[in-house]
Scaffold this motif. Structure first.
Motif, PDB file in Angstrom:
ATOM      1  N   GLY A 123      -9.071   9.387 -31.908  1.00  0.00           N
ATOM      2  CA  GLY A 123      -8.755   9.781 -30.405  1.00  0.00           C
ATOM      3  C   GLY A 123      -9.640  10.702 -29.865  1.00  0.00           C
ATOM      4  O   GLY A 123      -9.183  11.377 -28.836  1.00  0.00           O
ATOM      5  N   GLN A 124     -10.617  11.223 -30.614  1.00  0.00           N
ATOM      6  CA  GLN A 124     -11.714  12.330 -30.419  1.00  0.00           C
ATOM      7  C   GLN A 124     -12.887  11.666 -30.053  1.00  0.00           C
ATOM      8  O   GLN A 124     -13.341  10.646 -30.535  1.00  0.00           O
ATOM      9  N   GLN A 164      -2.023   8.066 -40.177  1.00  0.00           N
ATOM     10  CA  GLN A 164      -3.125   6.916 -40.157  1.00  0.00           C
ATOM     11  C   GLN A 164      -3.380   5.989 -41.361  1.00  0.00           C
ATOM     12  O   GLN A 164      -3.369   6.835 -42.467  1.00  0.00           O
TER      13      GLN A 164
END
Length: 234
Positions: free
Chosen positions: A37-38, A101
Protein backbone atom coordinates in the motif's frame (compact mmCIF):
# COMPACT_ATOMS: atom_id res chain seq x y z
CA UNK A 1 12.44 -21.14 9.47
CA UNK A 2 14.74 -18.67 7.71
CA UNK A 3 16.10 -15.87 9.85
CA UNK A 4 15.53 -12.26 8.83
CA UNK A 5 18.65 -10.96 7.09
CA UNK A 6 19.84 -7.39 7.03
CA UNK A 7 20.53 -5.82 3.65
CA UNK A 8 22.19 -2.42 3.39
CA UNK A 9 20.95 -0.22 0.54
CA UNK A 10 21.16 3.28 -0.87
CA UNK A 11 18.05 5.20 -1.86
CA UNK A 12 17.94 6.21 -5.55
CA UNK A 13 16.27 9.38 -6.75
CA UNK A 14 16.87 8.65 -10.43
CA UNK A 15 15.34 5.79 -12.40
CA UNK A 16 15.54 4.58 -15.98
CA UNK A 17 18.07 2.73 -18.10
CA UNK A 18 20.72 5.43 -17.88
CA UNK A 19 20.46 5.67 -14.12
CA UNK A 20 20.55 1.86 -13.80
CA UNK A 21 23.72 1.67 -15.88
CA UNK A 22 25.32 4.32 -13.69
CA UNK A 23 24.44 2.31 -10.57
CA UNK A 24 26.01 -0.84 -12.06
CA UNK A 25 29.20 1.03 -12.92
CA UNK A 26 29.50 1.84 -9.22
CA UNK A 27 29.46 -1.85 -8.29
CA UNK A 28 25.83 -1.88 -7.21
CA UNK A 29 22.60 -3.47 -8.38
CA UNK A 30 19.48 -1.38 -9.03
CA UNK A 31 16.43 -2.63 -7.17
CA UNK A 32 12.91 -1.61 -6.29
CA UNK A 33 10.72 -2.24 -3.24
CA UNK A 34 6.99 -2.20 -3.95
CA UNK A 35 3.66 -3.24 -2.41
CA UNK A 36 2.22 -2.87 1.06
CA UNK A 37 0.00 0.00 0.00
CA UNK A 38 2.98 2.33 -0.35
CA UNK A 39 4.70 3.92 -3.36
CA UNK A 40 7.59 2.01 -4.94
CA UNK A 41 11.02 2.79 -3.52
CA UNK A 42 14.06 2.68 -5.82
CA UNK A 43 17.25 1.51 -4.13
CA UNK A 44 20.73 0.22 -4.96
CA UNK A 45 22.34 -2.76 -3.23
CA UNK A 46 25.90 -4.04 -3.22
CA UNK A 47 26.72 -6.25 -6.22
CA UNK A 48 28.97 -8.75 -4.41
CA UNK A 49 26.52 -9.12 -1.52
CA UNK A 50 23.60 -9.60 -3.92
CA UNK A 51 25.43 -12.14 -6.06
CA UNK A 52 26.44 -14.11 -2.96
CA UNK A 53 22.86 -14.17 -1.66
CA UNK A 54 21.39 -15.26 -5.00
CA UNK A 55 23.87 -18.05 -5.69
CA UNK A 56 23.77 -19.33 -2.10
CA UNK A 57 20.20 -20.51 -2.76
CA UNK A 58 16.93 -19.72 -1.04
CA UNK A 59 17.07 -16.07 -2.07
CA UNK A 60 13.37 -15.85 -2.92
CA UNK A 61 12.32 -17.41 0.37
CA UNK A 62 14.39 -15.08 2.55
CA UNK A 63 12.89 -12.17 4.43
CA UNK A 64 15.16 -9.12 4.41
CA UNK A 65 15.24 -6.01 6.52
CA UNK A 66 16.43 -3.42 4.02
CA UNK A 67 18.18 -0.42 5.54
CA UNK A 68 18.22 2.49 3.11
CA UNK A 69 19.51 5.67 4.70
CA UNK A 70 18.22 4.75 8.14
CA UNK A 71 14.78 3.78 6.84
CA UNK A 72 14.21 0.07 7.47
CA UNK A 73 11.77 -1.94 5.38
CA UNK A 74 10.95 -5.61 5.54
CA UNK A 75 10.66 -7.19 2.11
CA UNK A 76 11.03 -10.47 0.27
CA UNK A 77 12.59 -10.90 -3.19
CA UNK A 78 9.99 -11.59 -5.86
CA UNK A 79 12.18 -11.60 -8.94
CA UNK A 80 15.69 -10.88 -10.18
CA UNK A 81 17.41 -10.61 -13.53
CA UNK A 82 20.86 -11.96 -14.36
CA UNK A 83 23.06 -11.04 -17.28
CA UNK A 84 22.54 -13.92 -19.76
CA UNK A 85 26.26 -14.14 -20.49
CA UNK A 86 28.10 -13.31 -17.26
CA UNK A 87 25.38 -14.28 -14.76
CA UNK A 88 25.87 -10.98 -12.92
CA UNK A 89 22.74 -9.67 -11.13
CA UNK A 90 21.17 -6.83 -13.13
CA UNK A 91 18.05 -5.97 -11.12
CA UNK A 92 16.06 -7.16 -8.11
CA UNK A 93 12.37 -6.70 -7.27
CA UNK A 94 11.40 -6.79 -3.58
CA UNK A 95 7.86 -7.11 -2.24
CA UNK A 96 7.26 -5.00 0.85
CA UNK A 97 5.61 -7.03 3.62
CA UNK A 98 3.28 -5.78 6.33
CA UNK A 99 1.74 -7.34 9.44
CA UNK A 100 -0.90 -9.95 8.70
CA UNK A 101 0.18 -10.39 5.10
CA UNK A 102 0.95 -13.76 3.50
CA UNK A 103 3.07 -14.45 0.43
CA UNK A 104 3.26 -17.31 -2.04
CA UNK A 105 6.74 -18.80 -2.36
CA UNK A 106 8.41 -21.90 -3.76
CA UNK A 107 9.92 -23.89 -0.89
CA UNK A 108 12.42 -26.67 -1.70
CA UNK A 109 11.64 -30.28 -0.81
CA UNK A 110 14.30 -32.18 1.15
CA UNK A 111 14.32 -36.00 1.26
CA UNK A 112 15.91 -37.88 4.14
CA UNK A 113 16.77 -41.47 5.13
CA UNK A 114 17.08 -43.09 1.72
CA UNK A 115 19.18 -45.78 3.41
CA UNK A 116 16.13 -46.67 5.52
CA UNK A 117 13.90 -47.13 2.47
CA UNK A 118 13.87 -50.87 1.56
CA UNK A 119 12.68 -50.12 -1.94
CA UNK A 120 15.81 -48.05 -2.56
CA UNK A 121 18.45 -49.62 -0.32
CA UNK A 122 17.66 -53.32 -0.58
CA UNK A 123 15.66 -53.59 -3.79
CA UNK A 124 17.67 -51.16 -5.91
CA UNK A 125 14.77 -48.85 -6.69
CA UNK A 126 15.11 -45.18 -7.56
CA UNK A 127 13.42 -42.13 -6.08
CA UNK A 128 11.64 -40.38 -8.95
CA UNK A 129 10.98 -36.77 -7.92
CA UNK A 130 8.04 -34.95 -9.51
CA UNK A 131 8.11 -31.77 -7.41
CA UNK A 132 11.42 -30.31 -6.28
CA UNK A 133 9.62 -27.35 -4.68
CA UNK A 134 6.17 -26.75 -3.25
CA UNK A 135 4.28 -23.52 -3.85
CA UNK A 136 2.97 -22.50 -0.44
CA UNK A 137 1.20 -19.54 1.11
CA UNK A 138 2.76 -18.41 4.36
CA UNK A 139 3.51 -15.38 6.50
CA UNK A 140 6.85 -13.85 5.46
CA UNK A 141 8.39 -14.41 8.88
CA UNK A 142 7.34 -18.09 8.90
CA UNK A 143 8.80 -19.25 5.58
CA UNK A 144 10.44 -22.64 6.19
CA UNK A 145 13.92 -23.42 4.86
CA UNK A 146 12.46 -26.54 3.26
CA UNK A 147 9.77 -29.19 3.39
CA UNK A 148 11.21 -32.31 5.04
CA UNK A 149 10.15 -35.75 3.79
CA UNK A 150 11.20 -38.95 5.57
CA UNK A 151 11.72 -41.94 3.26
CA UNK A 152 11.98 -44.50 6.06
CA UNK A 153 10.11 -47.70 5.16
CA UNK A 154 9.31 -46.68 1.59
CA UNK A 155 8.88 -49.59 -0.80
CA UNK A 156 8.95 -49.88 -4.59
CA UNK A 157 5.66 -48.56 -5.92
CA UNK A 158 5.10 -46.14 -3.04
CA UNK A 159 3.88 -42.70 -4.10
CA UNK A 160 4.34 -39.70 -1.82
CA UNK A 161 1.53 -37.17 -2.20
CA UNK A 162 1.30 -33.72 -0.68
CA UNK A 163 -1.35 -35.09 1.66
CA UNK A 164 1.27 -37.52 3.07
CA UNK A 165 3.50 -34.66 4.19
CA UNK A 166 3.09 -32.72 7.42
CA UNK A 167 3.60 -29.08 6.56
CA UNK A 168 4.91 -26.66 9.19
CA UNK A 169 2.35 -24.63 11.11
CA UNK A 170 1.02 -21.71 9.12
CA UNK A 171 2.15 -23.16 5.77
CA UNK A 172 -0.61 -23.86 3.22
CA UNK A 173 0.02 -25.67 -0.07
CA UNK A 174 -1.56 -23.83 -2.99
CA UNK A 175 -2.10 -26.90 -5.18
CA UNK A 176 -4.04 -30.12 -4.71
CA UNK A 177 -3.47 -32.50 -1.81
CA UNK A 178 -3.36 -35.37 -4.30
CA UNK A 179 -0.39 -33.88 -6.19
CA UNK A 180 2.44 -36.45 -6.26
CA UNK A 181 5.79 -35.26 -4.94
CA UNK A 182 7.82 -38.41 -5.61
CA UNK A 183 7.56 -42.17 -6.06
CA UNK A 184 9.88 -45.15 -5.73
CA UNK A 185 10.29 -46.89 -9.08
CA UNK A 186 11.72 -50.38 -9.77
CA UNK A 187 15.32 -50.85 -10.88
CA UNK A 188 15.59 -49.80 -14.48
CA UNK A 189 16.53 -52.36 -17.11
CA UNK A 190 17.98 -49.58 -19.18
CA UNK A 191 21.49 -50.39 -18.00
CA UNK A 192 21.24 -54.00 -19.18
CA UNK A 193 19.70 -52.89 -22.45
CA UNK A 194 22.49 -50.39 -23.01
CA UNK A 195 25.14 -53.01 -22.24
CA UNK A 196 23.53 -55.48 -24.66
CA UNK A 197 23.29 -52.81 -27.33
CA UNK A 198 26.90 -51.78 -26.81
CA UNK A 199 28.00 -55.45 -27.01
CA UNK A 200 26.03 -55.92 -30.24
CA UNK A 201 27.59 -52.78 -31.72
CA UNK A 202 31.07 -53.90 -30.69
CA UNK A 203 30.45 -57.34 -32.22
CA UNK A 204 29.19 -55.80 -35.46
CA UNK A 205 32.18 -53.46 -35.59
CA UNK A 206 34.53 -56.38 -34.98
CA UNK A 207 32.88 -58.43 -37.73
CA UNK A 208 33.01 -55.45 -40.08
CA UNK A 209 36.69 -54.90 -39.29
CA UNK A 210 37.41 -58.61 -39.91
CA UNK A 211 35.52 -58.49 -43.22
CA UNK A 212 37.47 -55.40 -44.26
CA UNK A 213 40.71 -57.16 -43.30
CA UNK A 214 39.82 -60.25 -45.36
CA UNK A 215 38.80 -58.05 -48.28
CA UNK A 216 42.07 -56.10 -48.05
CA UNK A 217 44.10 -59.29 -47.92
CA UNK A 218 42.22 -60.63 -50.95
CA UNK A 219 42.89 -57.41 -52.85
CA UNK A 220 46.57 -57.58 -51.93
CA UNK A 221 46.77 -61.23 -53.04
CA UNK A 222 44.99 -60.37 -56.29
CA UNK A 223 47.34 -57.44 -56.91
CA UNK A 224 50.37 -59.65 -56.19
CA UNK A 225 49.08 -62.30 -58.55
CA UNK A 226 48.53 -59.75 -61.29
CA UNK A 227 52.01 -58.33 -60.76
CA UNK A 228 53.52 -61.84 -60.92
CA UNK A 229 51.60 -62.59 -64.12
CA UNK A 230 52.75 -59.35 -65.71
CA UNK A 231 56.36 -60.18 -64.75
CA UNK A 232 56.10 -63.60 -66.42
CA UNK A 233 54.76 -62.03 -69.58
CA UNK A 234 57.70 -59.60 -69.63
Amino acid sequence: MSAVKTLEAVARDRVGKGAARAVRRQGQVPAVVYGGGQPPQSIAIDLIRTRTLIYAGGFKTTLFEINAGGKKTRAIPRDFQLDPVSGVPMHVDFLRVVAGQTVTVEVPVHFHNEDAAPGIKQQGGTLNISLHTLAVEVAPDQIPDGIEIDLTGRQIGDVIHVSDVTLPAGVVYTGEATDPIANVVPPTVLGAEVEAEEAAIAEAQSAEAEAEKVEAEAEEAEAAAEASEEKKED
